[in-house]
Design a protein around this motif. Sequence first.
Motif, short mmCIF file in Angstrom:
data_model
loop_
_atom_site.label_atom_id
_atom_site.label_comp_id
_atom_site.label_asym_id
_atom_site.label_seq_id
_atom_site.Cartn_x
_atom_site.Cartn_y
_atom_site.Cartn_z
N MET A 114 0.84 -1.20 0.00
CA MET A 114 0.00 0.00 0.00
C MET A 114 0.88 1.25 0.00
N ASN A 115 0.41 2.30 -0.69
CA ASN A 115 1.12 3.57 -0.64
C ASN A 115 0.28 4.59 0.12
N ILE A 116 0.84 5.78 0.29
CA ILE A 116 0.18 6.77 1.13
C ILE A 116 -1.20 7.17 0.61
N GLN A 117 -1.40 7.11 -0.73
CA GLN A 117 -2.70 7.46 -1.28
C GLN A 117 -3.80 6.52 -0.80
N ASP A 118 -3.44 5.25 -0.56
CA ASP A 118 -4.44 4.28 -0.10
C ASP A 118 -5.04 4.65 1.25
N TYR A 119 -4.30 5.43 2.02
CA TYR A 119 -4.80 5.85 3.33
C TYR A 119 -5.59 7.15 3.26
N ILE A 120 -5.48 7.85 2.12
CA ILE A 120 -6.11 9.17 2.00
C ILE A 120 -7.34 9.14 1.09
N PHE A 121 -7.22 8.43 -0.05
CA PHE A 121 -8.28 8.44 -1.05
C PHE A 121 -8.88 7.05 -1.23
N ALA A 122 -10.20 7.02 -1.45
CA ALA A 122 -10.85 5.74 -1.74
C ALA A 122 -10.35 5.17 -3.06
N GLU A 123 -10.11 6.05 -4.02
CA GLU A 123 -9.55 5.67 -5.32
C GLU A 123 -8.29 6.49 -5.55
N PRO A 124 -7.11 5.86 -5.53
CA PRO A 124 -5.86 6.62 -5.71
C PRO A 124 -5.83 7.35 -7.05
N PHE A 125 -5.16 8.51 -7.06
CA PHE A 125 -4.99 9.30 -8.27
C PHE A 125 -3.72 8.88 -8.99
N PRO A 126 -3.68 9.01 -10.32
CA PRO A 126 -2.38 8.88 -11.01
C PRO A 126 -1.42 9.92 -10.45
N VAL A 127 -0.22 9.49 -10.10
CA VAL A 127 0.73 10.39 -9.45
C VAL A 127 1.04 11.64 -10.28
N PRO A 128 1.26 11.52 -11.61
CA PRO A 128 1.52 12.75 -12.39
C PRO A 128 0.38 13.76 -12.31
N TRP A 129 -0.87 13.27 -12.37
CA TRP A 129 -1.99 14.20 -12.26
C TRP A 129 -1.98 14.88 -10.89
N LEU A 130 -1.75 14.09 -9.85
CA LEU A 130 -1.79 14.61 -8.49
C LEU A 130 -0.70 15.66 -8.28
N VAL A 131 0.50 15.38 -8.76
CA VAL A 131 1.60 16.32 -8.60
C VAL A 131 1.34 17.60 -9.39
N GLN A 132 0.86 17.47 -10.62
CA GLN A 132 0.60 18.66 -11.43
C GLN A 132 -0.51 19.51 -10.84
N ASP A 133 -1.57 18.88 -10.33
CA ASP A 133 -2.62 19.63 -9.65
C ASP A 133 -2.08 20.36 -8.44
N GLY A 134 -1.21 19.67 -7.68
CA GLY A 134 -0.61 20.30 -6.51
C GLY A 134 0.23 21.51 -6.88
N ILE A 135 0.98 21.40 -7.97
CA ILE A 135 1.81 22.53 -8.43
C ILE A 135 0.92 23.73 -8.77
N VAL A 136 -0.16 23.48 -9.51
CA VAL A 136 -1.05 24.58 -9.92
C VAL A 136 -1.71 25.22 -8.71
N ILE A 137 -2.14 24.41 -7.75
CA ILE A 137 -2.79 24.97 -6.55
C ILE A 137 -1.81 25.83 -5.76
N LEU A 138 -0.59 25.36 -5.58
CA LEU A 138 0.42 26.13 -4.85
C LEU A 138 0.77 27.42 -5.59
N VAL A 139 0.92 27.32 -6.91
CA VAL A 139 1.22 28.51 -7.72
C VAL A 139 0.09 29.53 -7.59
N SER A 140 -1.15 29.05 -7.63
CA SER A 140 -2.31 29.95 -7.53
C SER A 140 -2.37 30.64 -6.18
#
Length: 320
Positions: free
Chosen positions: A1-27
Amino acid sequence: MNIQDYIFAEPFPVPWLVQDGIVILVSLFVFLWLIKRSQHPVSELLEAFGFVFLYASIYENAASVMGLYTFGRSLVMIGFVPASVPLIEVCVLITSLWFLEKTRVPTWAKPPIIGLFGMLQDFSLDPLAIRQVFTSGGVVSGRWNWFISSTDVNILQVPVFNFPGWMLIMLYGSGCILIGRWWYKRSGYRLWVGLVYPILASIAALLLMISPLSSLLLWLGPIFQKGQPVEWALLAFHLLVPTILLLVFWRGKMTRPLTREDLPVFLIPTILHLSDILFTISGGYTEILWIVLLASVLQTGFLAVAWFRSRGRLIQAPVN
């Protein structure tokens, strides 16, 4: 199991998750900087709110419902649309307005130039997003998915009209905001005007975006249909007009030097382009690397020239 399994019912693709995080932080960085530098932070935050929630998100959701495209799952969704999409657009809008404040470009010429900056950002973004295909929530999807036929004109599987589409989103949004700011200034900066104009500007921009004017400017509708070669001519038009306006009115001269307070003007496009380059290379999408690099070099190169010329004190009086 990875950390996403403890946070999300359905894990996100890591590239999508990282890119969304970058945009949110930039915003968040842009919004905090806006509060720091603006003389009217409440009105400008309302501009950003209206652009994201009353304009761009509503339009993107409508286009998705109409079957033009869909999106993959995102960390934060606004309806069917990842929040990162309108957030990228509003960051381009805000930082472009900051840059143009210190140039001799007249107000009427600013919206198409802001549209050009939006197109350059998207030339590195869209070709990558449609190739980032993963299984998420039991559904196989790209980060973004375009529905086009094999006969539709396209650039690396992205419809040609999509790029002028970014021009129109930015042009209408910035144009209506600038009209609202003119009204606010003319009123003597009355509080109620400052609270009302950002909302009216967003609604007006949305009405323009869904009007027949948009199909006329994207593929010369109703004379032609979407997907036909005429879109190449419209793409050239939307690239050439703002470039000519820059050459005529900017010419490398500023009305005030660029300083540390203008840092986001350079950081935001650069970070977003570097993210696209990184994920293009790491994903092995070599067929699009040339356009991702080209768009990145053109936009960051332009900003670098502006910075160095400004620091060289090539200053002129503003043009009204």
